[in-house]
Design an enzyme around this catalytic site. Structure first.
Site, PDB file in Angstrom:
ATOM      1  CG  HIS C  79      -1.624   1.278   1.485  1.00  0.00           C
ATOM      2  ND1 HIS C  79      -2.621   1.763   0.674  1.00  0.00           N
ATOM      3  CD2 HIS C  79      -1.450   2.206   2.452  1.00  0.00           C
ATOM      4  CE1 HIS C  79      -3.026   2.935   1.140  1.00  0.00           C
ATOM      5  NE2 HIS C  79      -2.327   3.229   2.226  1.00  0.00           N
ATOM      6  CG  ASP C 108       7.368  19.020 -25.577  1.00  0.00           C
ATOM      7  OD1 ASP C 108       7.626  18.496 -24.479  1.00  0.00           O
ATOM      8  OD2 ASP C 108       6.617  18.486 -26.418  1.00  0.00           O
ATOM      9  CD1 TRP C 144       6.562   2.979   4.278  1.00  0.00           C
ATOM     10  CD2 TRP C 144       7.904   3.860   2.718  1.00  0.00           C
ATOM     11  NE1 TRP C 144       6.875   4.263   4.665  1.00  0.00           N
ATOM     12  CE2 TRP C 144       7.687   4.822   3.731  1.00  0.00           C
ATOM     13  CE3 TRP C 144       8.717   4.200   1.635  1.00  0.00           C
ATOM     14  CZ2 TRP C 144       8.260   6.095   3.687  1.00  0.00           C
ATOM     15  CZ3 TRP C 144       9.276   5.472   1.600  1.00  0.00           C
ATOM     16  CH2 TRP C 144       9.042   6.401   2.614  1.00  0.00           C
ATOM     17  CB  SER C 170      11.270   6.695 -13.631  1.00  0.00           C
ATOM     18  OG  SER C 170      10.155   7.511 -13.790  1.00  0.00           O
ATOM     19  CB  SER C 171      12.154   9.955  -9.534  1.00  0.00           C
ATOM     20  OG  SER C 171      11.035   9.220  -9.210  1.00  0.00           O
ATOM     21  CG  HIS C 254      11.990  14.587   6.616  1.00  0.00           C
ATOM     22  ND1 HIS C 254      10.918  14.111   7.326  1.00  0.00           N
ATOM     23  CD2 HIS C 254      11.746  15.877   6.410  1.00  0.00           C
ATOM     24  CE1 HIS C 254      10.086  15.107   7.543  1.00  0.00           C
ATOM     25  NE2 HIS C 254      10.566  16.190   6.999  1.00  0.00           N
ATOM     26  CD  GLU C 256       9.613  10.203  -1.820  1.00  0.00           C
ATOM     27  OE1 GLU C 256      10.585  10.552  -2.528  1.00  0.00           O
ATOM     28  OE2 GLU C 256       8.515   9.874  -2.284  1.00  0.00           O
ATOM     29  CE1 TYR C 258       8.018  19.589   4.626  1.00  0.00           C
ATOM     30  CE2 TYR C 258       9.680  18.015   5.279  1.00  0.00           C
ATOM     31  CZ  TYR C 258       8.698  18.918   5.614  1.00  0.00           C
ATOM     32  OH  TYR C 258       8.392  19.129   6.914  1.00  0.00           O
ATOM     33  CB  SER C 269       0.405  28.981  -4.247  1.00  0.00           C
ATOM     34  OG  SER C 269       0.875  28.510  -3.011  1.00  0.00           O
ATOM     35  CG  HIS C 303      11.789  14.163  12.332  1.00  0.00           C
ATOM     36  ND1 HIS C 303      11.680  15.403  11.771  1.00  0.00           N
ATOM     37  CD2 HIS C 303      11.205  13.321  11.460  1.00  0.00           C
ATOM     38  CE1 HIS C 303      11.062  15.313  10.618  1.00  0.00           C
ATOM     39  NE2 HIS C 303      10.766  14.051  10.411  1.00  0.00           N
ATOM     40  CG  HIS C 304      11.429   9.901   9.876  1.00  0.00           C
ATOM     41  ND1 HIS C 304      10.130   9.768   9.454  1.00  0.00           N
ATOM     42  CD2 HIS C 304      11.890  11.026   9.292  1.00  0.00           C
ATOM     43  CE1 HIS C 304       9.832  10.769   8.652  1.00  0.00           C
ATOM     44  NE2 HIS C 304      10.870  11.548   8.525  1.00  0.00           N
ATOM     45  CB  THR C 329       4.863  24.675   7.458  1.00  0.00           C
ATOM     46  OG1 THR C 329       6.095  24.008   7.194  1.00  0.00           O
ATOM     47  CG2 THR C 329       3.731  23.888   6.851  1.00  0.00           C
ATOM     48  CE  LYS C 332       3.928  27.273   0.614  1.00  0.00           C
ATOM     49  NZ  LYS C 332       4.681  28.245  -0.166  1.00  0.00           N
ATOM     50  NE  ARG C 451       3.579   3.199  11.022  1.00  0.00           N
ATOM     51  CZ  ARG C 451       4.551   3.687  10.255  1.00  0.00           C
ATOM     52  NH1 ARG C 451       5.551   4.313  10.801  1.00  0.00           N
ATOM     53  NH2 ARG C 451       4.498   3.553   8.958  1.00  0.00           N
TER      54      ARG C 451
END
Lengths: 47, 303, 538
Positions: C79, C108, C144, C170-171, C254, C256, C258, C269, C303-304, C329, C332, C451
């Site tokens: 998932h 293009d 994951w 790809s990314s 991390h 990732e 963002y 925006s 922090h993870h 944040t 924003k 979890r």
């Protein structure tokens, strides 16, 4: 209201564009390689 | 069955409400429990209060921001004839709403740093217990108590048989029927709990024999990972005798959800008696039941 | 001479290829590739969603009813992988592909053939990864994050690692393409500080991507060699360190996070000023805030890992750095609210999704701030509180922004208006059920539910049942979205105007609806009044 277009063909600009793209891609690929390698180097740093 | 479940939950909720008003430390999660428990150790209120304070701060900011947003959504609707203004900048308010959050954060950081420093101080402990995680059970070894080292008191602790039978796929057994006294202990009970004394600073040294696990009893206020090759240390000083339940909190394979932790906190006198019993038992030559427990869970469950 | 006339002229010469295979498989057109990305993301969204339905069905009540625990772990792992790498990221790349050239006045993408390659890698990567579910031994089941040693026990590790490598390539190619386009292909007069915030957000995101995807590739390569080639990077028995993997992984992980939210900020925006009919408040502050968040995202990874037993100094540093992120944040969020203040608002479906984003993402931000406080995190860590937190920022955050963008630009893509009625039905059902789904998970986590567990104590039964009901209905609601999309693309009778929305500004609204196959082959003249942010010094 529609945007107006510059009707002059951008032949000169096209070449500089191409060179700009090439330079950008070279720099970016170097960054990618750098970060890939540094992930392995971290092992040395952490020990 | 469902309606029965609901009825049961309501009675349990009522009991829980009574219990919390009676200021008895929560030993296990209750139905409809909304907030973190206060815990039953000297340090656990730190986490609890920090949780409450930060929640309150966030709620106040949320009410203000969302309030302003809803006011804007009602006042400045095109359908009410609002005409859009042109401004898109205001240095004053921008400075204000950057500074105020910084001040709030400094306050929170101050509180959190104090709590964290006291947590990290494992010196001056009167007892040491070694905790080792295995797929999917815990091992507890008593290292020392009151300055005396303890030999050969150590055992495996795994999911109790009743929960284990009930949790099998298609067992047809009712998880609500798994109880110890009035307490629902489904998946939160073990065959042999960790026993520790009250009012004693206990140092836990935590590691793992295979993959990463995490040792978590909410009543202590913390969890810490059990990692192979690394020994982590943490401490707890329980303030109230009782039975405290927790679970493995780091994904460790198929039975990750089925390796609970139970800590029984006894008075110092009772603990001394229990420890003496354990020591005589372990010196007796045939400790067969323990080895049998160790061997059983491995067979036939490999994913 | 109007621009429309310019490209009508071009269309006669080279419009879209008539041959299906040539048009879609061999495409080098940014709009067609954007469409492919979006369709791919939508497909993956439903595949990942079906895994979520399986998870919520098993958690509907205590006791194991439907599946073995090991299969449950495969579902949670898949998932996450499918939703992150298959749905959210490709959806943003698709939006970027479609809109960035239109927004900066480029004909293009800078590297159209590489664009084709970076899309067509993805279906193969995901077929490879999903195929492991049907293999003996099953798919990946270690989460994951693929923490060793657990991930090394999986038989499908090599497949997943190879799939992750492909997605990473790809990314990276997609990111290089986007940066090269934005830096080199802008129409004359489209200065960097006149670009739409969406373009800015993608420029910064692309830099994050090229910095961290190689690190992920390095981490999974080390997993692979540990399992198959006898190295001991993460094996304590051989002098390695399992925690090192977590450091490397979260150095990727991390930023990732963002990567999945900065383009969403960009979308909001765009949408909010359009429907408030008022320029965005503090354009420069918005761009600067995105850059700040991107920078900070590189120094908060641990922090993870507050519960792995970090030294006290490290915990304090990462706690402070993490808390600091809430400042940009917050700026924003305040700026979006200030954009609405004094506006003239209407509430079409894109605006509704954006407003829901602002509120619900902020709730996710609040729980993020709470998680940053280390002593409290010792309790929250690896519980349903965390699950609730990241679903608030990723579902009601990233996903709602994507849906908002889809409704916002759909008329430009298809040339037809979608059904406003069904769009609103979709919105109200989504916003109600997503909260029924995820809000109770805060309570579950606080009460002590970890979890990634397939079964739980009966004390957690009530909120899990509520959460599952919300989950099923939220899942079903998304079928309405499919209906709206199909109706809009093929059956809608209501033609869209070029401008589509009364308050819409920017180059993309100056081309006809639907946008012709080729646009801006001759660069447009930039008229600052036509841009949303033409006068940056205001």
């Amino acid at each position: 209201m529609k945007q107006e277009t510059t009707r002059s063909p951008v032949a000169d600009g096209d070449d500089s564009r191409r060179r700009g793209v090439r330079r950008t891609v070279t720099v970016l690929v170097a960054i990618v390689a750098f970060f890939f390698l540094i992930s392995f180097v971290q092992i040395v740093l952490m020990k | 069955m469902t309606s029965g479940g609901i009825r049961r939950s309501f009675t349990a909720a009522a009991a829980l409400a009574l219990a919390s008003f009676g200021s008895v430390a929560l030993a296990a999660p209750g139905p409809w429990q909304l907030n973190m428990e206060r815990g039953a150790s000297t340090w656990s209120p730190v986490a609890y209060h920090l949780n409450n304070i930060s929640l309150a701060v966030c709620t106040v900011i949320g009410v203000l921001v969302f309030g302003a947003m809803f006011v804007a959504m009602f006042r400045f609707r095109k359908s009410r004839g609002a005409v859009a203004e042109k401004w898109s900048h205001n240095t004053m308010v921008e400075v204000i709403w950057t500074t105020i959050p910084v001040l709030i954060l400094i306050t929170l950081a101050y509180l959190a740093t104090g709590g964290l420093t006291s947590w990290a101080d494992t010196t001056g402990s009167q007892m040491t217990v070694k905790v080792t995680g295995y797929q999917w059970k815990w091992r507890y070894d008593y290292v020392d108590y009151m300055g005396k080292s303890i030999d050969k008191v150590g055992f495996m602790s795994k999911l109790d048989t009743q929960s284990d039978q009930t949790r099998q796929l298609g067992s047809g057994m009712d998880p609500f029927a798994v109880k110890v006294g009035d307490e629902s202990t489904y998946l939160l009970n073990v065959d042999k709990p960790l026993v520790v004394p009250v009012d004693t600073k206990i140092r836990f040294v935590i590691t793992s024999g295979d993959v990463i696990h995490s040792w978590w009893v909410p009543a202590t206020g913390w969890k810490i990972d059990a990692i192979p090759g690394i020994i982590n240390a943490a401490w707890a000083n329980f303030t109230t005798p009782g039975t405290y339940r927790g679970q493995c909190a780091e994904l460790c394979g198929q039975d990750h959800g089925f390796m609970p932790i139970v800590v029984v906190v006894k008075s110092k006198a009772d603990f001394a008696k229990w420890l003496a019993e354990q020591e005589t038992q372990s010196t007796a030559p045939a400790a067969t039941p323990q080895t049998a427990q160790v061997a059983t869970p491995a067979g036939g469950k490999q994913g | 001479m109007s621009h429309a006339a310019t490209h009508d002229h071009h269309d006669d010469h080279h419009g879209a290829p008539k041959n299906f295979f040539q048009r879609w498989v061999m495409s080098t057109n940014h709009k067609d590739i954007g469409t492919l990305y979006l369709i791919f993301a939508l497909t993956m969204f439903f595949i990942g969603g079906s895994f979520a339905m399986g998870i919520r069905a098993e958690l509907f009540k205590p006791g194991m009813q439907l599946m073995q625990p090991y299969f449950f772990n495969q579902l949670t792992t898949m998932h996450a992988l499918v939703m992150i790498f298959g749905a959210i990221m490709p959806a943003f790349v698709g939006l970027g592909n479609w809109m960035i050239p239109l927004m900066v006045g480029a004909p293009d993408m800078a590297l159209p053939r590489m664009n084709n390659l970076s899309f067509w890698i993805l279906p193969f990567a995901f077929i490879l990864m999903l195929s492991t579910l049907f293999m003996p031994g099953g798919g990946p089941a270690g989460g994951w994050t693929m923490y060793p040693p657990l991930a090394l026990q999986s038989d499908s590790l090599a497949y997943v690692v190879f799939a992750v490598h492909l997605m990473g390539i790809s990314s990276i190619m997609g990111a290089i393409n986007i940066i090269a386009t934005i830096l080199n292909m802008r129409a004359p007069g489209m200065d960097l500080l006149k670009m739409p915030v969406f373009v800015w957000s993608w420029l910064i995101t692309a830099f994050l991507l090229i910095a961290v995807m190689p690190v992920l590739a390095g981490a999974v390569t080390m997993l692979l060699t540990d399992k198959y080639f006898g190295t001991n990077f993460f094996n304590p028995g051989g002098g390695g360190d399992p925690v090192l993997y977590q450091h490397i992984f979260w150095f990727f992980g991390h930023p990732e996070v963002y990567i999945m939210i900065l383009p969403a900020f960009g979308i909001i925006s765009e949408v909010v000023p359009t429907f408030a009919r008022k320029p965005i408040f503090g354009y420069k502050a918005m761009v600067f805030a995105i850059a700040c968040i991107a920078f900070l995202s590189f120094i908060v990874w641990a922090h993870h890992m507050f519960a792995v037993g970090l030294p006290l100094g490290a915990e304090i540093f990462f706690m402070y750095a993490t808390m600091l992120i809430s400042v940009p944040t917050g700026v924003k969020v305040f700026n979006w609210v200030a954009t609405m203040w004094g506006g003239s608002m209407t509430f079409e479906t894109p605006m509704l999704f954006s407003l829901a984003f602002i509120i619900l993402f902020t709730i996710g931000g609040f729980s993020g701030l709470m998680l940053a406080l280390v002593p409290a995190d010792f309790q929250y860590h690896d519980t349903y509180f965390v699950v609730a937190h990241f679903h608030y920022v990723l579902v009601t955050g990233a996903l709602f922004a994507i849906i908002s963008a889809a409704y916002y630009w759909m008329p430009k893509w298809t040339g037809n208006m979608y059904s406003e009625f069904w769009g609103k039905v979709h919105f109200w059902n989504s916003v109600i059920w997503v909260n029924v789904l995820f809000f109770p998970q805060h309570f579950l986590g606080l009460a002590g539910m970890p979890r990634r567990i397939p079964d739980y104590n009966v004390a957690f039964a009530n909120f899990n049942m509520i959460s599952s009901i919300g989950g099923f209905l939220f899942g079903a609601t998304q079928l309405i979205f499919i209906g709206v999309l199909i109706h809009c693309a093929f059956f809608s009778k209501k033609k869209a105007t070029d401008r589509v929305w009364e308050g819409a500004k920017g180059l993309e609204w100056t081309v006809p609806s639907p946008a012709p196959h080729h646009t801006f082959e001759v660069p447009p003249v930039i008229n600052d009044d036509e841009l949303a942010h033409g006068h940056v010094n205001d």
